[in-house]
Design a protein around this motif. Structure first.
Motif, short mmCIF file in Angstrom:
data_model
loop_
_atom_site.label_atom_id
_atom_site.label_comp_id
_atom_site.label_asym_id
_atom_site.label_seq_id
_atom_site.Cartn_x
_atom_site.Cartn_y
_atom_site.Cartn_z
N VAL A 1 21.54 58.54 59.06
CA VAL A 1 21.67 59.83 58.38
C VAL A 1 22.56 59.74 57.15
O VAL A 1 22.48 60.59 56.27
CB VAL A 1 22.18 60.95 59.33
CG1 VAL A 1 21.16 61.25 60.40
CG2 VAL A 1 23.51 60.61 59.94
N SER A 2 23.39 58.70 57.08
CA SER A 2 24.24 58.52 55.92
C SER A 2 24.55 57.03 55.79
O SER A 2 25.13 56.43 56.69
CB SER A 2 25.54 59.31 56.11
OG SER A 2 26.37 59.18 54.98
N ALA A 3 24.13 56.45 54.67
CA ALA A 3 24.36 55.03 54.44
C ALA A 3 25.36 54.84 53.31
O ALA A 3 25.28 55.51 52.28
CB ALA A 3 23.05 54.33 54.10
N HIS A 4 26.30 53.95 53.51
CA HIS A 4 27.31 53.63 52.51
C HIS A 4 27.42 52.11 52.38
O HIS A 4 28.42 51.51 52.77
CB HIS A 4 28.66 54.25 52.89
CG HIS A 4 28.61 55.73 52.91
ND1 HIS A 4 28.76 56.50 51.78
CD2 HIS A 4 28.36 56.61 53.93
CE1 HIS A 4 28.63 57.78 52.09
NE2 HIS A 4 28.38 57.87 53.39
N LEU B 1 26.09 55.77 59.21
CA LEU B 1 26.18 56.71 60.32
C LEU B 1 24.78 56.95 60.86
O LEU B 1 23.86 57.29 60.10
CB LEU B 1 26.79 58.04 59.86
CG LEU B 1 26.80 59.17 60.89
CD1 LEU B 1 27.69 58.82 62.09
CD2 LEU B 1 27.25 60.47 60.24
N LEU B 2 24.61 56.76 62.16
CA LEU B 2 23.33 57.02 62.80
C LEU B 2 23.31 58.43 63.37
O LEU B 2 24.36 59.03 63.62
CB LEU B 2 23.09 56.00 63.93
CG LEU B 2 23.16 54.54 63.53
CD1 LEU B 2 22.88 53.66 64.75
CD2 LEU B 2 22.22 54.23 62.40
N CYS B 3 22.13 58.98 63.59
CA CYS B 3 22.04 60.37 64.04
C CYS B 3 22.57 60.58 65.46
O CYS B 3 22.80 61.71 65.86
CB CYS B 3 20.61 60.91 63.90
SG CYS B 3 19.47 60.27 65.10
N ASN B 4 22.80 59.51 66.21
CA ASN B 4 23.39 59.66 67.54
C ASN B 4 24.92 59.60 67.49
O ASN B 4 25.58 59.56 68.52
CB ASN B 4 22.83 58.61 68.51
CG ASN B 4 23.10 57.19 68.07
OD1 ASN B 4 23.87 56.94 67.16
ND2 ASN B 4 22.46 56.25 68.74
N GLY B 5 25.48 59.58 66.27
CA GLY B 5 26.93 59.60 66.12
C GLY B 5 27.58 58.24 66.05
O GLY B 5 28.79 58.14 65.86
N THR B 6 26.82 57.18 66.14
CA THR B 6 27.35 55.83 66.08
C THR B 6 27.52 55.42 64.62
O THR B 6 26.66 55.67 63.79
CB THR B 6 26.39 54.84 66.76
OG1 THR B 6 26.21 55.22 68.12
CG2 THR B 6 26.91 53.42 66.71
#
Length: 66
Positions: free
Chosen positions: A22-25, A32-37
């Motif tokens: 969901v958010s790549a840096h 950040l993965l959508c399961n919070g990891t």
């Protein structure tokens, strides 16, 4: 946290790294993965409950020439 169908694996699932990003840096080395990891480029992870998973790089066996 995952709102799409089919739902991504939970952070406790063995295949949790297959969740949608969901958010790549990449400039900072994490996503950040959508399961919070949070996954790091060095293969380490930070799970949503605060647990840390150390890097799990494959070990290479050194071949010795006979």
């Amino acid at each position: 946290m995952c709102s799409h169908q089919p739902a991504c694996p939970t952070a406790d699932s063995p295949d949790h790294r297959t969740a949608v990003t969901v958010s790549a840096h990449p400039e900072q080395g994490w996503s950040l993965l959508c399961n919070g990891t949070i996954v790091f480029d060095d293969t380490g992870e930070l799970l949503p409950d605060g647990r840390v998973v150390g890097p799990h790089r494959p070990s290479l066996a050194l071949a010795v020439a006979a």
